[in-house]
Design an enzyme around this catalytic site. Structure first.
Site, short mmCIF file in Angstrom:
data_model
loop_
_atom_site.label_atom_id
_atom_site.label_comp_id
_atom_site.label_asym_id
_atom_site.label_seq_id
_atom_site.Cartn_x
_atom_site.Cartn_y
_atom_site.Cartn_z
N HIS A 117 1.50 -1.06 0.11
CA HIS A 117 -0.15 0.11 0.05
C HIS A 117 0.68 1.43 0.17
O HIS A 117 1.07 1.63 -0.89
CB HIS A 117 -0.74 -0.38 0.98
N CYS B 209 -0.16 0.36 9.48
CA CYS B 209 -0.76 1.60 8.89
C CYS B 209 -1.53 2.08 8.63
O CYS B 209 -2.97 2.39 9.27
CB CYS B 209 0.57 2.49 8.38
N HIS B 210 -2.56 0.74 7.80
CA HIS B 210 -3.86 0.74 7.12
C HIS B 210 -4.56 -0.67 7.26
O HIS B 210 -5.38 -0.63 6.10
CB HIS B 210 -3.94 1.69 5.75
N GLY B 211 -3.88 -1.31 8.03
CA GLY B 211 -5.27 -2.40 8.10
C GLY B 211 -5.33 -3.54 7.22
O GLY B 211 -5.83 -4.29 6.77
N PRO C 48 -6.54 -1.64 1.72
CA PRO C 48 -6.31 -0.82 0.80
C PRO C 48 -5.02 -1.56 0.17
O PRO C 48 -4.54 -0.82 -1.27
CB PRO C 48 -5.89 0.45 0.70
#
Lengths: 181, 688
Positions: free
Chosen positions: A126, A145-147, A160
């Site tokens: 990502h 950070c963003h799963g 993501p």
């Protein structure tokens, strides 16, 4: 100032010798300027010692017990070397490709005869954070950070990130030694 | 920049922009329509050349700063990494280092031109003062830049120059501490000098804008020194002055390239290839050539404070020049006596420069005092008095009349070329003058790498490497070289496999491993040729108190004086093999019995070529010690040549690339200059 015969005001239908001289000079100067820019761009590329320091490394696998992993650095990037449990291998191999965002078999991501070893670049596809091993819903990697969630083969399953964790170039020198790079 | 613009925007976009930000109008009135006297000679192109040099220095400097490390332990090696490993790093570094000298050559020409033609006189006083401020800033910038490579001259230059401020009573020591950020020149000093060296060029650029602004308010002076009266006296800046400037810049680039590609070390000091050592001062501390006249003034005054005051005064006096010169006539062309004094002043500066490079003793000190007097007398006695009594020649009525009177262009061009070469020579003359120990020089040998087309002899480099490996490497490191270099183009021509095998023979200490222990492993291509001793103290202890120096830069770090007039020829023949000649001579210069009357200390050996003759290194190699398999004679003479060639390559692995690119650049620039000359002539043909 206008009265002083400026050279460019004269209209002429055909190119003259004078025009040729101007064009030739302009062209030579332009070529020189372009060539002069190159060293200033080229110097931004990795220098020779950085490239030399990026040579392959060898990693001893004996200290890594089943179910454990280590993180080594190659070319400044974290490489996960995971000694997978049979359960992890089985899960990875039994996942249908249709469930995958970036379809790839586990066989294609490991070396034959060394199926328990997963070697992946530990950089989330990502935005470049480092996923944590043995976390997340798929017993693989979880990026805080963003799963993004990766499975035990390092394939993206949720979140993501668009792609699987990349496989670095590597080969087994022996059963207990792997060369990365 | 003066008055409302005559610029008429054509396109709707430019009209829209012009109503909101009249930048196109500013450019148009400053650099296109701006009227410039039509009788300007080539000395006036140095303003443009200086702008170009400032740009070159800023651009190459920004790039070098991307790779440089301002730390006392890393700075020296980081500069060498730039030269050796960064793509085109050697080119960028040479451009920046030689660029500093070119900048000063150009600024001195520019200042002397102003002096000769009276460009500082009313109404151009502020213009002149801004110029002096730029010059002061340049000196500060150049000094701090010279400290950054952290060689011996960097360190000791920094020490000596900062100590100048200790001469001031009461506040002196506090100022010095403030500059150092410590008890001596050290890491804080290097860090702040790096920061300021990066800042000051932008300050210079700012003052240059003011300088140009002031210029465009008053208009340019010209060789006749009479103001333009009608339109006939001027031509528009573009294309006339622009083309002339571009042609001047192109010619200057040819001169500049000579140094970048062929004489990169002619302007520098060999001593600065030795890493800074706070414990040992080099025998001759000499600043860069552009400070030498002021250095001579400093040393000629026996009192510390007065010396410093005289040195600064020599520059400060320039600020008052517009009021010291009382003559109303500007150009020295019409001042027959002032003209002679001007050339006397130029000679004074050159002599002071030469004296600055000499040791401060005997006749040199006396001469220094005499010429220091001449320097100040020119400003404080000659110019004020002369203006009141000199009978000047009649001035032309207008610039147009001046143009009709003569065609002095060729004379000016010839003068220009002469000055550039004289400048280069004077600069280079300083180098040999420095280490003048007296006595004879090592014999000049034939080297395959000498001259503009010289290349390394691969077989010789391989033989030299064999000697290094079997003999030198027992004591000397080669830490700026990595095994991979052996297989790189322009080197000894080993294959990658051979280089790998050579590396694998070495045992490299690595670690710590997971148990926290250090271990040994076979070498890899990326490892360096490191010292056989674990640290400098061990090296010292094992070698009778003298640590064997690292050999990576030895061939560039050693030199000797060639003397006058030899150094003049060296500039043209590109002779720069002092280092190799010295090393080859040293290896063969051992004598079993020292000459009568020479007392050799215990544990030392007599060597004819070593400074002081008493060397701790035992004779390292004798005939027959290393076997050659290519039939080359196994003699000491041959060994010395081979290992020296190898060391030359080790100190400059990209020499062949430098000369190759140099040839291409030279051919290109000469063609470009020729074309520009014809374009300029065509464009100017309807003015003359």
């Amino acid at each position: 100032m206008k009265g002083l015969g400026i050279v460019t005001t004269e209209a002429s239908a055909e190119p003259t010798r004078r025009d040729f001289l101007y064009i030739a000079t302009g062209a030579v100067a332009a070529v020189g300027a372009a060539a002069a820019v190159w060293p200033f761009i080229s110097q931004m590329n990795p220098d020779a010692s950085t490239i030399a320091a990026g040579a392959p490394i060898e990693v001893d696998l004996t200290p890594i017990a089943q179910g454990q992993d280590i993180k080594v650095f190659w070319r400044g990037q974290p490489i996960y070397i995971m000694n997978r449990t049979p359960k992890q291998v089985e899960e990875a191999r039994n996942t249908p490709l249709s469930d995958l965002k970036d379809p790839q078999t586990d066989q294609a991501r490991t070396k034959e005869g060394h199926e328990n070893w997963l070697v992946v670049v530990g950089i989330c596809t990502h935005l470049g954070c480092i996923p944590i091993a043995h976390e997340g819903k798929y017993d693989g990697f979880f990026c805080p950070c963003h799963g993004s969630q990766y499975d035990s083969s390092g394939r993206i399953r949720q979140g993501p990130a668009p792609l699987n964790l990349p496989i670095p170039p590597y080969q087994f020198v022996s059963d207990t030694k792997v060369q990365i790079g | 920049m003066s008055g409302p613009s005559t610029y008429q925007p054509q396109s709707p976009l430019m009209k829209w922009l012009e109503q909101r930000l009249p930048i196109a109008g500013l450019v148009h009135s400053s650099f296109i329509a701006y009227p410039t006297p039509r009788n300007l000679n080539y000395w006036w192109t140095f303003g443009a050349i200086l702008s170009m040099m400032l740009a070159v220095q800023i651009v190459t400097g920004i790039v070098l700063a991307m790779h440089y490390t301002p730390h006392v332990d890393l700075a020296f090696d980081s500069v060498e990494r730039i030269v050796r490993d960064v793509n085109y790093g050697w080119l960028l570094r040479n451009m920046h280092a030689a660029g500093a000298s070119m900048f000063f050559i150009a600024v001195y020409v520019h200042m002397l031109r102003g002096l000769y033609y009276g460009s500082y006189k009313a109404p151009r006083e502020v213009l002149w003062i801004l110029g002096v401020i730029i010059y002061l800033l340049m000196m500060a910038t150049g000094f701090m830049g010279y400290v950054l490579p952290w060689g011996q001259m960097s360190f000791w230059g920094a020490t000596v120059i900062t100590n100048l401020f200790s001469a001031f009573p009461v506040v002196g020591d506090s100022i010095v501490t403030l500059l150092w950020g410590g008890y001596s020149v050290g890491n804080p000093t290097l860090n702040r000098f790096f920061s300021l060296h990066y800042l000051l060029p932008f300050v210079i650029a700012g003052v240059v804008v003011l300088h140009v602004w002031a210029l465009h308010v008053t208009g340019q002076n010209n060789p006749a020194g009479v103001e333009p009266k009608t339109e006939k006296d001027t031509v528009p800046f573009t294309p006339y002055a622009t083309l002339k400037d571009v042609f001047g810049m192109s010619c200057f680039l040819v001169f500049y390239s000579w140094f970048i590609f062929y004489m990169p070390n002619y302007l520098g000091d060999a001593e600065n290839y030795v890493p800074a050592n706070p414990g040992v001062t080099p025998p001759h501390i000499v600043p860069e050539w552009y400070y030498l006249p002021f250095y001579a003034i400093l040393r000629s005054i026996p009192n510390k404070l007065l010396g410093v005051i005289a040195m600064f005064g020599a520059i400060i006096v320039l600020l008052f020049l517009p009021w010291l010169d009382s003559c109303k006539v500007r150009s020295s062309r019409y001042r027959p006596i002032a003209k002679r004094f001007f050339w006397g002043f130029v000679a004074t500066c050159l002599v002071l420069g030469w004296l600055g490079s000499k040791p401060a003793e005997g006749i040199y000190t006396t001469l220094g005092q005499v010429f220091t007097f001449f320097y100040f007398a020119y400003f404080l006695i000659v110019l004020p008095v002369l203006g009141r009594m000199e009978k000047t020649l009649p001035l032309p009525n207008s610039i147009a009349e001046d143009v009709l009177n003569k065609g002095k262009v060729t004379k000016a061009v010839a003068g220009l070329v002469a000055v550039l070469f004289a400048g280069g020579l004077m600069v280079g003359g300083v180098q040999p003058a420095k280490a003048n120990e007296g006595g004879e020089n090592p014999p000049s040998l034939q080297w395959s790498f000498a001259g503009p087309f010289g290349t390394y002899d691969r077989a010789q480099l391989q033989r030299g490497f064999k000697i290094y490996k079997e003999v030198c490497s027992n004591c000397h490191s080669l830490k700026l070289l990595q095994y991979r270099n052996l297989a790189e183009p322009g080197g000894p021509g080993f294959t990658v496999e051979q280089a790998k095998a050579i590396a694998a023979e070495a045992q490299i200490k690595d670690g710590p491993n997971d148990q926290g222990e250090m271990f040994e492993r076979p070498g890899r291509l990326a490892d360096t040729f490191h010292s056989p001793f674990p640290n400098e103290q061990a090296a010292r202890a094992a070698n009778g108190g003298a640590a064997p120096p690292d050999m990576s830069l030895l061939a560039k770090a050693r030199t000797y004086s060639r003397g006058f007039p030899q150094f003049i020829f060296d500039f043209f023949t590109q002779f720069q093999e002092q280092g190799p000649n010295y090393i080859a001579a040293l290896l063969q210069g051992y004598e079993d019995t020292p000459p009568e009357g020479f007392s050799l200390p215990d544990g030392s050996f007599y060597n004819k070529w070593y400074p002081g003759h008493s060397i701790k290194m035992p004779p390292p190699i004798q005939s027959g010690m290393v076997s050659y398999d290519d039939g080359t004679p196994e003699t000491l003479e041959q060994y010395a040549k081979d290992v020296t060639s190898f060391l030359m390559w080790a100190s400059e692995p990209h020499m062949e690339a430098r000369k190759r690119l140099g040839l291409q650049v030279m051919i290109f620039l000469i063609i470009l200059s020729g074309l520009l000359y014809f374009v300029k002539r065509k464009v100017w043909s309807n003015v003359h």
